[in-house]
Design a protein around this motif. Structure first.
Motif, PDB file in Angstrom:
ATOM      1  N   CYS A  27       0.844  -1.192   0.000  1.00  0.00           N
ATOM      2  CA  CYS A  27       0.000   0.000   0.000  1.00  0.00           C
ATOM      3  C   CYS A  27       0.878   1.240   0.000  1.00  0.00           C
ATOM      4  CB  CYS A  27      -0.991   0.014   1.166  1.00  0.00           C
ATOM      5  SG  CYS A  27      -0.305   0.469   2.756  1.00  0.00           S
ATOM      6  N   GLN A  28       0.302   2.318  -0.507  1.00  0.00           N
ATOM      7  CA  GLN A  28       0.990   3.595  -0.567  1.00  0.00           C
ATOM      8  C   GLN A  28       0.063   4.667  -0.032  1.00  0.00           C
ATOM      9  OE1 GLN A  28       1.839   3.805  -4.783  1.00  0.00           O
ATOM     10  NE2 GLN A  28       3.903   3.025  -4.438  1.00  0.00           N
ATOM     11  N   PHE A  29       0.658   5.618   0.681  1.00  0.00           N
ATOM     12  CA  PHE A  29      -0.076   6.800   1.110  1.00  0.00           C
ATOM     13  C   PHE A  29       0.925   7.922   1.300  1.00  0.00           C
ATOM     14  CE2 PHE A  29       0.621   4.120   4.873  1.00  0.00           C
ATOM     15  CZ  PHE A  29       1.249   4.979   5.762  1.00  0.00           C
ATOM     16  N   THR A  30       0.407   9.125   1.466  1.00  0.00           N
ATOM     17  CA  THR A  30       1.259  10.293   1.661  1.00  0.00           C
ATOM     18  C   THR A  30       0.942  10.916   3.004  1.00  0.00           C
ATOM     19  OG1 THR A  30       1.291  10.692  -0.720  1.00  0.00           O
ATOM     20  CG2 THR A  30       1.928  12.524   0.696  1.00  0.00           C
ATOM     21  N   LEU A  31       2.003  11.227   3.766  1.00  0.00           N
ATOM     22  CA  LEU A  31       1.849  11.899   5.046  1.00  0.00           C
ATOM     23  C   LEU A  31       2.195  13.373   4.884  1.00  0.00           C
ATOM     24  CD1 LEU A  31       3.462   9.781   7.922  1.00  0.00           C
ATOM     25  CD2 LEU A  31       1.064  10.200   7.482  1.00  0.00           C
ATOM     26  N   ALA A  32       1.331  14.226   5.406  1.00  0.00           N
ATOM     27  CA  ALA A  32       1.629  15.652   5.491  1.00  0.00           C
ATOM     28  C   ALA A  32       2.247  15.890   6.860  1.00  0.00           C
ATOM     29  CB  ALA A  32       0.362  16.475   5.327  1.00  0.00           C
ATOM     30  N   VAL A  33       3.517  16.284   6.867  1.00  0.00           N
ATOM     31  CA  VAL A  33       4.263  16.473   8.105  1.00  0.00           C
ATOM     32  C   VAL A  33       4.583  17.957   8.238  1.00  0.00           C
ATOM     33  CG1 VAL A  33       6.338  15.846   9.380  1.00  0.00           C
ATOM     34  CG2 VAL A  33       5.233  14.164   7.898  1.00  0.00           C
ATOM     35  N   ASP A  34       4.081  18.575   9.309  1.00  0.00           N
ATOM     36  CA  ASP A  34       4.310  20.003   9.524  1.00  0.00           C
ATOM     37  C   ASP A  34       5.782  20.286   9.765  1.00  0.00           C
ATOM     38  OD1 ASP A  34       1.628  20.622   9.279  1.00  0.00           O
ATOM     39  OD2 ASP A  34       1.258  20.474  11.436  1.00  0.00           O
ATOM     40  N   ARG A  35       6.242  21.403   9.216  1.00  0.00           N
ATOM     41  CA  ARG A  35       7.593  21.869   9.491  1.00  0.00           C
ATOM     42  C   ARG A  35       7.580  22.590  10.832  1.00  0.00           C
ATOM     43  NH1 ARG A  35       9.424  24.109   3.526  1.00  0.00           N
ATOM     44  NH2 ARG A  35       9.496  22.046   2.561  1.00  0.00           N
ATOM     45  N   PRO A  36       8.697  22.596  11.556  1.00  0.00           N
ATOM     46  CA  PRO A  36       8.706  23.179  12.904  1.00  0.00           C
ATOM     47  C   PRO A  36       8.802  24.698  12.929  1.00  0.00           C
ATOM     48  CG  PRO A  36      10.840  22.246  12.395  1.00  0.00           C
ATOM     49  CD  PRO A  36       9.931  21.900  11.248  1.00  0.00           C
TER      50      PRO A  36
END
Length: 169
Positions: A27-36
């Protein structure tokens, strides 16, 4: 040498589950990771990081992860390349996950899933829950019941409110 990464972010879309010709789930998905930090205009920014998960862990992610859900991923960074239809070399950087944690509940139990090295086992962090229909076998048995540890948050099901200042990363 070391190649390990830990990400915490929200899914940007539904999980895409497929099977290889040999029948292996991926499976594939994309994570949105906030910048600090924020931009000059005071807006927060995010990185959108592609994640790939294999075998039974992929099937479990497809069953329980949904768009917008807060998720932690542990794995390794991999760079692959291929030649596209126009004859240009395309490079793809992605995280190959071997541990996925569901950090908030959408009326489903939170879970920790791990693909053990050398075999394709997954386990969750809640007593009595079994993913993949293994009926209490070693592959589906909960980690907490297998180690006789009590998890006081296992059946709560509500997100824990923690400020970003309290996080160690």
């Amino acid at each position: 040498m070391l190649n390990r990464t830990i990400l915490i972010g929200r899914l940007t879309r539904e999980v895409d589950l497929r099977y290889t010709p040999a029948g292996v789930a991926v499976c594939q998905f994309t994570l949105a990771v906030d910048r600090p930090f924020t931009s000059g205009q005071g807006e927060s920014e995010a990185d959108f990081i592609p994640v790939v998960v294999w075998r039974q862990l992929a099937e479990t992610c497809a069953n329980y992860l949904r768009k917008g859900r807060l998720t932690a991923v542990e794995g390794r960074i991999q760079v692959r390349n291929y030649e596209n239809n126009e004859g240009k070399r395309v490079y793809v950087t992605e995280v190959i996950a071997d541990n996925v944690r569901f950090l908030e509940s959408n009326r489903e139990p939170s879970a920790q899933l791990r693909e053990e090295s050398g075999n394709n086992r997954s386990s969750n962090n809640n007593a009595g829950n079994s993913f993949g229909g293994n009926g209490g076998s070693a592959a589906g048995q909960s980690r907490s019941s297998a180690n006789n540890h009590y998890d006081p948050f296992a059946n709560d099901g509500r997100p824990i409110d923690i400020s970003e200042d309290d996080l160690p990363f």
